[in-house]
Design a protein around this motif. Structure first.
Motif, PDB file in Angstrom:
ATOM      1  N   PRO A 167      25.499   0.093  36.335  1.00  0.00           N
ATOM      2  CA  PRO A 167      24.834  -0.933  36.309  1.00  0.00           C
ATOM      3  C   PRO A 167      24.891  -2.015  38.313  1.00  0.00           C
ATOM      4  O   PRO A 167      26.375  -1.436  38.689  1.00  0.00           O
ATOM      5  CB  PRO A 167      25.746  -2.552  35.718  1.00  0.00           C
ATOM      6  N   ASP A 168      23.999  -2.956  39.413  1.00  0.00           N
ATOM      7  CA  ASP A 168      23.985  -2.647  40.575  1.00  0.00           C
ATOM      8  C   ASP A 168      25.388  -3.993  40.227  1.00  0.00           C
ATOM      9  O   ASP A 168      26.101  -3.989  41.196  1.00  0.00           O
ATOM     10  CB  ASP A 168      22.996  -3.882  40.547  1.00  0.00           C
ATOM     11  N   GLU A 170      28.485  -4.464  38.516  1.00  0.00           N
ATOM     12  CA  GLU A 170      29.227  -3.432  37.863  1.00  0.00           C
ATOM     13  C   GLU A 170      30.460  -3.788  39.284  1.00  0.00           C
ATOM     14  O   GLU A 170      30.393  -3.963  40.767  1.00  0.00           O
ATOM     15  CB  GLU A 170      28.931  -1.928  37.340  1.00  0.00           C
TER      16      GLU A 170
END
Length: 202
Positions: A167-168, A170
């Motif tokens: 995910p962006d 993370e």
């Protein structure tokens, strides 16, 4: 005046120390021999590298080689040493997945020329050289974007692809050594690795 915190050891004894003290500094305050044997430490049962700072009242345990928790830590560290040795001996080799398993450690490598049995003693020798340098593995937290950028610029496409699937937002932890940076773990715990100090033969 410096702010103080209280750390509590497994035997229930407590000690007042300066806020922001590192695990290594705690071990050194106890004894020089403990500091030399220490490979990591836990803060409230979470294992960390010795450079990690303690910011609040916590339960602390210094981990040595013969502690039960130490084996998986040592295997993880050895896997990263192996990756560093291989990339040093065989430039252009890419590290894919690994590192520790139930009965040892491994890494999958990508290179044009397959390894041979003759390569194994060379890799082992280089691993000993790296360990005997006595350098510490340091944990750092990077964003997903900067991690992808770093490994892409290094030509490490497999690591970059692995991180790209996250995910962006993370948060990614990496382990740094003087000659290498390896993916350590993700905030969500999908990979487990901590930065440690591997003592040499002395």
């Amino acid at each position: 005046m410096s702010e103080k915190i209280t750390i509590t050891f497994p035997d229930k004894n407590s000690k007042e120390v300066q806020k922001g003290i590192s695990g290594l500094a705690i071990a050194e305050q106890i004894s020089k021999s403990l500091a030399k044997e220490a490979i990591a430490f836990s803060i409230n049962d979470e294992i960390n590298d010795l450079s990690r700072k303690v910011e609040k009242d916590s339960r602390i345990k210094i981990l040595k080689r013969n502690d039960e928790e130490a084996l998986s830590i040592i295997r993880h560290g050895c896997a990263h040493v192996m990756a560093e040795a291989v990339q040093n001996l065989f430039p252009g080799t890419q590290v894919t997945i690994g590192p520790a398993i139930e009965n040892g450690f491994y890494y999958d490598f990508a290179r044009d020329v397959p390894f041979t049995t003759e390569d194994l003693p060379k890799i082992e020798k280089k691993m000993h050289e790296i360990v005997n340098q006595g350098e510490q593995f340091i944990r750092e937290v990077w964003s997903r974007e900067e991690t992808i950028k770093y490994f892409s610029e290094k030509g490490e496409k497999y690591k970059a692809e692995l991180i790209s699937d996250l995910p962006d937002d993370e948060i990614i932890r990496l382990v740094k050594h003087p000659y290498a940076v390896q993916v350590m773990d993700f905030e969500g715990g999908r990979l487990v690795m901590i930065g440690i100090r591997l003592n040499g033969d002395n």
